[in-house]
Each structure stands twice: as C-alpha cells, then as structure tokens.
Scaffold this active site. Structure first.
Site, mmCIF file in Angstrom:
data_model
loop_
_atom_site.group_PDB
_atom_site.id
_atom_site.type_symbol
_atom_site.label_atom_id
_atom_site.label_comp_id
_atom_site.label_asym_id
_atom_site.label_seq_id
_atom_site.Cartn_x
_atom_site.Cartn_y
_atom_site.Cartn_z
ATOM 1 N N ARG A 1 55.207 33.563 30.375
ATOM 2 C CA ARG A 1 54.148 34.794 30.328
ATOM 3 C C ARG A 1 52.380 34.015 29.940
ATOM 4 O O ARG A 1 51.636 34.351 30.703
ATOM 5 C CB ARG A 1 54.331 35.438 29.183
ATOM 6 C CG ARG A 1 52.926 36.331 28.354
ATOM 7 C CD ARG A 1 52.881 37.622 27.643
ATOM 8 N NE ARG A 1 54.484 37.388 26.819
ATOM 9 C CZ ARG A 1 54.225 36.607 25.952
ATOM 10 N NH1 ARG A 1 52.956 35.982 25.472
ATOM 11 N NH2 ARG A 1 55.192 36.271 25.032
ATOM 12 N N ASP B 1 32.231 41.488 41.048
ATOM 13 C CA ASP B 1 33.440 41.751 41.576
ATOM 14 C C ASP B 1 33.012 41.770 42.537
ATOM 15 O O ASP B 1 32.486 42.458 43.606
ATOM 16 C CB ASP B 1 33.445 43.283 41.336
ATOM 17 C CG ASP B 1 34.837 44.477 42.091
ATOM 18 O OD1 ASP B 1 35.118 43.382 43.309
ATOM 19 O OD2 ASP B 1 35.277 44.853 41.454
ATOM 20 N N TYR C 1 33.676 51.158 41.593
ATOM 21 C CA TYR C 1 35.165 51.656 42.348
ATOM 22 C C TYR C 1 35.539 52.114 41.422
ATOM 23 O O TYR C 1 35.410 51.657 40.151
ATOM 24 C CB TYR C 1 36.539 49.946 42.368
ATOM 25 C CG TYR C 1 37.659 49.626 43.150
ATOM 26 C CD1 TYR C 1 38.027 50.623 43.477
ATOM 27 C CD2 TYR C 1 38.439 50.170 41.301
ATOM 28 C CE1 TYR C 1 39.156 51.509 43.620
ATOM 29 C CE2 TYR C 1 39.928 50.059 41.490
ATOM 30 C CZ TYR C 1 40.107 50.997 42.877
ATOM 31 O OH TYR C 1 41.598 50.984 43.076
ATOM 32 N N LYS D 1 43.336 42.526 48.007
ATOM 33 C CA LYS D 1 42.459 43.372 48.977
ATOM 34 C C LYS D 1 42.167 41.930 50.121
ATOM 35 O O LYS D 1 43.338 41.330 50.508
ATOM 36 C CB LYS D 1 41.267 43.598 49.042
ATOM 37 C CG LYS D 1 41.693 44.860 48.041
ATOM 38 C CD LYS D 1 42.013 46.176 48.097
ATOM 39 C CE LYS D 1 42.343 46.845 46.996
ATOM 40 N NZ LYS D 1 41.085 47.309 46.168
#
Ligand SMILES: *Cc1c(COP(=O)(O)O)cnc(C)c1O
Length: 322
Positions: free
Chosen positions: A55, A179, A107, A204
C-alpha cells in the site's frame, strides 16, 4: 519520484522512454518488472531495502512516479488508483472551512466530488470564470486555499492563463492545482508556469490505450508531496503494479501520439469551422477561438479534443450527428 540534472538536459522523447527506469538489478531485465508482491522480506526487524508493504510503495509504481514527474519537470510524483482518487487525495490535504475556487467548466466527476462529497465535510467550493482576472481577483478572499484549473477544460476547451492565475494565487498565499489531463505534459507544463500541483487522469493520454485507469499528482512542493504520500498510506487509493506497468508502456509513445492527435484535431476543427450546419467550434488552435493567444503561449500544440455546437440546437440533432 525525483529527476536529476542530467535528465533535465534530455529531450522529451528520451525522458518519456527512459526516465525513472533502470534495468532490473537482479536480472538486467530492461523493462521494469511487474512487482506483483504485497510484502517484502526484512533481513532483521525493520531492516529492509526501502519497500515494506504494497500500500505504501511498490517498485513498479516508483518507476512510474519518477517517469511522469520527469515529464512534468517535477521533483515528486504520487500515483493514485484513478484521476478522481488523485483529486480526493489533494482535497484531503485541506481543513474544514477552507475555500476552493474552481473554473466554471470542469470535468463532471471533479464537480461531483467537490459538491456531493467534500462539501459535506466543511470545504467550500465556488466556481469562477478564471479567463476573467478581475472576476478572479474579487473572489480571492483570505479563506481561499486552493485554485482549481483545467485548461483546456473538459468539455468546452476553454483556455485559462496558467501563469496569470498562479501569480494571483501566490499574491494571497493560495496554491494552484492544474488538471493537465487534456493537454498532457508534452503540450503543457503547468509547474514551469507557476502552478503548485499538476494532476492527471492517467486513464486518458498518459495511458493512451484505453486499458488502464489511473491518476497522478506531480509537484515541486515538498509539503504537498508529504501530505499526498500520507494520504496514499492512510486512505490507500493505490494503483496496482500491472496498471503501473501499462502506464509506463503508455508514456513511451506519449510525444508521438500527441503530435498525431493535435494534427488530426486541427483538421477536424477546420473542417467543422467551415461546415454550413455548424454554429461554433471550440478548439484553441483556431485563430478565431477566444483562447487562441493564451494557448499559443502556454501550449506546444493545441491537443486532440474538439467540441462543437450545431446550428440546429435540438437534442435529436446532436444525437443524430453522434
Ligand atoms: C477523466 C478525467 C478525470 C477523472 O479521472 P479518472 O481516471 O476517470 O478517475 C479528471 N479530470 C479530467 C479532465 C478527466 O478527463
């Protein structure tokens, strides 16, 4: 996670292929292995080689973080399980009562996380058209801790002047998040323009093959890097080693793909711009676009996304075109 002076001197394509990746020391394997392991042997209690538990960190993830950080000219990269997990990680670095100013075209998943999740925990969100610096100036009060910018925005391809917004943020001691999903670091490097944090949905362009979901935050701010690593350890929205491997494969061709995307999108935008049934084309590479001048200044090319509005404004007309 960090990139050296010698890496800085290299071209983007060289960094995309090599940054963060050294041949595997145990076998010489040139590609970073998929370290599909949750835990690591310690030669004595607490005596380990930098990795303890999956983790907290993983070697395939470390290579990915160093690779994308190099592309964004950042000292730190912190990879998350998705773009929204990366957004979540940044917001958890704020305190109840803090205010976030965000661009109006945003977004949808970011907007949902802001107003349906974090607003319930005492963060305040306000939406401002940051193409208008006067309007931004009026909204910049003392309790504003974070400015949230997409440029080009999803979905309207609006362009915000990163350097101007960064200096407005600095003037009141707030931090600017960009972003950069729609541009990618090949077309635009927000940290070099004064942003404090840059975020990607690596699902993306960074991934580029529609076969992986991921997110990453890059920064030169040590305090933010520490906060984000703490979130990774505490909240655990980590990408798996296979996903990190796929993203490392994706970034190797980022520059080639972005050149092709930008070339193709320009042609599509020009075709639509000349079409008699099209009312308006939103593409920052069209000289008639309101964002053209700023995009030319802060982007290498104009990107692969185009949106447009039909003269016939009925929903059925749009559906038919789709
Ligand atoms: C897709 C997207 C996100 C969210 O990323 P996920 O990987 O889907 O969680 C954030 N910002 C932008 C601009 C996006 O297009």
């Amino acid at each position: 996670m960090t990139y050296s002076e010698s890496e800085k001197a290299q071209g983007f394509g060289t960094l995309a292929v090599h940054a963060g990746q050294v041949p595997d020391p145990s076998t010489g394997a040139i590609m970073t292995p998929i370290y599909q392991t949750s835990t690591y042997v310690q030669s004595a209690p607490g005596d380990h080689r930098g990795y303890e538990y999956g983790r907290v960190s993983n070697p395939t993830r470390t290579a990915l973080e160093a690779n994308i950080a190099a592309l964004e000219a950042a000292r730190h990269g912190i990879a998350f399980a998705s773009g929204v997990a990366a957004t979540d990680g940044i917001l958890k670095g704020l305190e109840p009562g803090d205010r976030v100013l965000a661009v109006t075209d945003l977004y949808g998943g970011t907007y949902r996380l802001f107003v349906q999740v974090f607003a319930r925990y005492g963060l305040h969100f306000e939406f401002v058209d940051m193409r208008d610096m006067e309007r931004l100036g009026r909204a910049l009060r003392d309790d504003v801790k974070l400015l949230w910018v997409e440029t080009p925005t999803n979905p309207l391809l609006q362009i915000v002047d990163i350097a101007a917004v960064a200096s407005a943020a600095d003037a009141v001691g707030a931090h600017l998040v960009v972003d950069n999903t729609f541009a990618s670091p090949y077309l635009q490097r927000p940290l070099e323009l004064g942003a404090h944090l840059v975020l990607h949905s690596s699902t993306k362009y960074l991934g580029g093959h529609s076969d992986v979901v991921g997110g990453i935050v890059c920064t030169n701010h040590d305090g933010w890097a520490e906060k984000l690593r703490f979130q990774i350890k505490s909240s655990g929205a980590v990408p798996g080693p296979m996903d990190c491997f796929l993203l490392l494969r994706g970034t190797k061709t980022l520059h080639l793909r972005m050149d092709a995307h930008s070339r193709n999108a320009s042609q599509v935008a020009e075709y639509l711009h000349a079409h008699p049934r099209v009312e308006r084309v939103m593409y920052p590479g069209l000289p008639t676009d309101p964002g053209y001048a700023v995009a030319r200044r802060q982007m290498r090319l104009f990107g692969g996304m185009v949106s447009f509005q039909l003269k016939d404004d009925r929903v059925e007309a749009a559906v038919q075109v789709l």
